[in-house]
Design a protein around this motif. Structure first.
Motif, PDB file in Angstrom:
ATOM      1  N   ARG A  28       0.836  -1.191   0.000  1.00 48.93           N
ATOM      2  CA  ARG A  28       0.000   0.000   0.000  1.00 48.93           C
ATOM      3  C   ARG A  28       0.869   1.238   0.000  1.00 48.93           C
ATOM      4  NH1 ARG A  28      -2.391  -2.880   4.346  1.00 48.93           N
ATOM      5  NH2 ARG A  28      -4.416  -3.808   3.806  1.00 48.93           N
ATOM      6  N   VAL A 445      -2.043   9.197   9.724  1.00 47.60           N
ATOM      7  CA  VAL A 445      -3.101   9.445   8.745  1.00 47.60           C
ATOM      8  C   VAL A 445      -3.175  10.944   8.509  1.00 47.60           C
ATOM      9  CG1 VAL A 445      -4.437   7.404   9.371  1.00 47.60           C
ATOM     10  CG2 VAL A 445      -4.884   9.564  10.537  1.00 47.60           C
ATOM     11  N   GLY A 463       4.476   4.304   2.323  1.00 45.00           N
ATOM     12  CA  GLY A 463       3.327   3.655   2.947  1.00 45.00           C
ATOM     13  C   GLY A 463       3.609   3.065   4.311  1.00 45.00           C
ATOM     14  N   ASP A 474      -0.925   6.639   5.864  1.00 46.19           N
ATOM     15  CA  ASP A 474      -2.062   6.757   4.952  1.00 46.19           C
ATOM     16  C   ASP A 474      -2.421   8.233   4.794  1.00 46.19           C
ATOM     17  OD1 ASP A 474      -4.252   6.391   3.382  1.00 46.19           O
ATOM     18  OD2 ASP A 474      -5.518   5.457   4.919  1.00 46.19           O
TER      19      ASP A 474
END
Length: 728
Positions: A28, A445, A463, A474
């Motif tokens: 990710r 985040v 990531g 994220d």
């Protein structure tokens, strides 16, 4: 492999483009996710890098994907093969790559030390791949154990993957992701900390990861940022290495790029005949300014196979970034991630050695050892929780605006504070974010509307949390508001058939990221409709564009722009076929058919006068009521005492016209398209007398213009309907 989550773009079993069956998630990132999939056609395994859907309509990110696609020009078995970008039916963009089955060197690192023979084989193989990339003037910039896979577990089949932050060093070219510091700091060359990157940086990183796999553990760079800066200036510890591996690592990882092997070709030459290579020149670590050693002096001219990125003639700024500055003012924020600590108020503490005992505190134990640092809507940066030392407390206070910090000890890694500070430093321009740390578990985040900043952060973090912190990063992309004025200006320039209407944005001053751009009205032709759609799509940044337009023709629009402004009177139009007499509610007639047209008055229209005209696609106007053969057009006379809803026939069947004298017509192939029926209800007759039964649109428009002042007060309502003629 990575465990799937409900928020992932795809889950195992999903089918992409009716071709690729998703098997597992491989990684990710902030802008994309990478999946392993199998082709339903060939059965081959592939890797798919899929751009997150919110970026698929943003040119900044599609350009980045296109640049990465260009890596396919590197043709070597030691470099992962890229195919090309594709787009799904719902707009997702994905890049097709070979899937390499086998353990990564990061997995081998966890298993313990590797034999020198295997590492020399890997070095030869990877150097061959780098040589192919460097000849194309592509520098990887992020060589680390997780970016080298041993196909089938065989060291002689090592493959370099993930060119996602590679740099094209051709003049004027840009980094694939961002333009600043990239690479994991454990393996990055010293000059990368200041944004300087060339082929020799890849050579350093390869040597550093080989040394890590020899020892079976990641490099130890120190417990705080200042130690990292200092250690990056020193030669790596190679005392326990056997020859020729020791000399190889020394020459690959010299702190000064000028003292290293100058190309992958030189590495390969050493591997072929280590005893025939010239002795390693002594390293000069006596620079009076530590930054001189970090940034490096200009290199001597190199052979044609070596790629050099021009150095800046001005030293990068050493002050921290200030939120709100422009992109140019931000340049170097992430590039100087480490060096910037020299300018912080706590710099003296780092340099004095006051932090030597940073991880030997005598504070109460916190279980869990928790820290939260956050920023909301571009406001103050707040921190609350535990820190392991007074020096660490001071360092955090330099990076936040308000803090409630408690000195404590806990089950945290040796590099906990360094890793937290490295995480916080590049967030200076991120308007909204939250870092939560509990012992060594951490998550970051955030969101931004700055595509360049997101690309930089994605390139830096990849990531994952840095160092010993375990967790994900994220950072979401959120489009900025689209200014109402921009949309209105575009719509106004395309209004060629009267004013076009836009549905106002819900937020008042602009369109939100997922808000639809809606336009209604009439345009003169399909070309205008297409141009309007393309112009709005160009500024929409992925927002839906919805056009509710009647496409007329230039002749109709000439009249349209001179029609009086009047409300609807509720008058409707019914259509029927002149041969079968069956109703035709669509209003569409084909060549050879005979349309019947009835104007239907609502029950409240009982007096005044009706003027009914049809503007056809050829630019002619036919006056259906009144005309020479049918001059009576008062509502009372037409109703003849009838009340309620009342139909008045204005275009007859051919059979009826022979007895009534009314107008009848058949559709032929010279009048295909849209015609418009206009019904004016007025208190008095219009135009000071009858118009000819047929005239040009320009003539009728002029009549409307000249009678506008006189008739404006007489017109009670205006209604219209579209009749379409077409080939079967």
């Amino acid at each position: 492999m990575i465990d799937s989550r409900p928020g992932d773009m795809f889950l195992p079993g999903d089918l992409l483009n009716n071709t690729y069956r998703i098997e597992s998630l491989l990684g990710r990132g902030g802008t994309s996710e990478v999946y392993r999939a199998k082709s339903e056609i060939s059965g081959n395994l592939v890797a798919l890098k899929i751009l997150k859907q919110e970026f698929s309509g943003n040119e900044d990110f599609t350009v980045l994907m296109a640049r990465e696609e260009n890596i396919r020009e590197i043709r070597h078995d030691a470099v992962v093969r890229y195919s090309e970008n594709h787009r799904t039916a719902d707009g997702r963009i994905y890049l097709l790559m070979d899937y390499i089955e086998g353990p990564g060197l990061d997995q081998k690192l966890k298993e313990g030390p590797m034999p020198v023979s295997d590492l020399l084989t890997i070095c030869k193989r990877v150097s061959q791949g780098l040589q192919a990339a460097h000849r194309r003037k592509i520098v990887h910039r992020d060589l680390s154990p997780d970016n080298i896979i041993l196909r089938g577990g065989d060291p002689s089949q090592a493959v370099i993957i993930d060119f996602g932050i590679a740099k094209d060093t051709n003049p004027g070219a840009e980094t694939i992701v961002g333009n600043e510091f990239a690479g994991k700091y454990s393996y990055a060359a010293p000059e990368q900390m200041s944004g300087q990157t060339d082929a020799r940086s890849d050579i350093y990183s390869l040597g550093a990861l080989l040394l890590a796999n020899y020892r079976g553990k990641s490099p130890s760079l120190g417990a705080n940022p200042m130690e990292v800066v200092e250690n990056k200036q020193k030669p790596l510890d190679t005392d326990d290495l056997p020859e020729p591996f020791r000399t190889l690592i020394q020459r690959m990882c010299a702190p000064d790029p000028a003292d290293r092997f100058q190309s992958a070709g030189e590495v390969l030459a050493f591997l072929e005949a280590p005893d025939e290579q010239p002795a390693l020149a002594p390293l000069d670590n006596t620079a009076s300014d530590p930054l001189d050693a970090l940034i490096g002096a200009p290199a001597d001219p190199l052979d044609d196979a070596t790629i050099i990125t021009p150095r800046s003639t001005v030293n990068p700024p050493l002050s921290p970034a200030v939120p709100g500055k422009t992109r140019s003012a931000r340049k170097g924020v992430i590039a100087l991630l480490v060096v910037v600590f020299l300018a912080l108020g706590s710099g003296a503490a780092w340099m004095s050695g006051a932090l030597d005992s940073i991880f030997s505190p005598s504070y109460p134990t916190a279980d869990p050892f928790r820290l939260i640092v956050e920023r909301t809507d571009g406001g103050a940066v707040r921190a609350a929780g535990n820190v392991p030392s007074e020096e660490g407390q001071a360092a955090l206070l330099e990076l936040v605006d308000t803090a409630e910090l408690i000195l404590a000890s806990g089950e945290i890694s040796e590099t906990w504070l360094r890793d937290v500070l490295f995480t916080l430093e590049p967030l200076a321009e991120l308007e909204e974010w939250r870092l939560t740390v509990e012992n060594n578990d951490a998550n970051l985040v955030g969101k931004t509307s700055d595509a360049d900043l997101l690309a930089d952060l994605d390139g830096f973090f990849g990531g994952d949390m840095p160092g010993a912190l375990i967790g994900i990063v994220d950072i979401a992309f959120e489009l900025p508001l689209l200014d109402d004025a921009i949309v209105r200006d575009i719509v106004a320039t395309h209004a060629d058939c009267g004013a076009l209407n836009t549905r106002g944005s819900a937020v008042g001053s602009g369109y939100a990221p997922n808000e639809t751009l809606h336009v209604s009205g009439q345009v003169a032709g399909t070309e205008t409709q297409i141009s309007l759609f393309d112009s709005l799509t160009a500024v929409a940044n992925g927002r839906p564009v919805e056009l509710d337009l009647d496409v007329l023709n230039p002749a109709l629009c000439i009249v349209e722009q001179h029609l009086p402004k009047a409300p609807s009177g509720g008058v409707s139009v019914n259509y029927a076929d002149g041969t079968s007499k069956e109703a035709n509610p669509s209003g569409t007639f084909f060549v050879g058919e005979n349309p019947i047209i009835d104007v239907v008055l609502p029950s409240n229209i009982t007096d005044g006068f009706l003027t009914v005209s049809i503007l056809d696609v050829t630019g002619n106007v036919f006056h259906l009521l009144p005309n020479i053969s049918r001059q009576e057009h008062s509502v009372a006379a037409l109703r003849s005492g009838a009340g309620g809803v009342f139909p008045i026939r204005v275009a007859f069947s051919v059979e009826e016209s022979t007895t009534s004298g009314g107008i009848a017509f058949k559709v032929d192939d010279s009048t295909l398209g849209k015609s418009k029926i206009i019904i004016l209800h007025s208190a008095e007759p219009l135009f000071q007398g009858l118009r000819p039964t047929a005239e040009s649109a320009a003539s009728f428009a002029e009549a409307l213009r000249t009678s506008a002042t006189r008739d404006a007060g007489r017109i009670l309502s205006l209604d219209s309907s579209i009749l379409t003629t077409s080939e079967p």
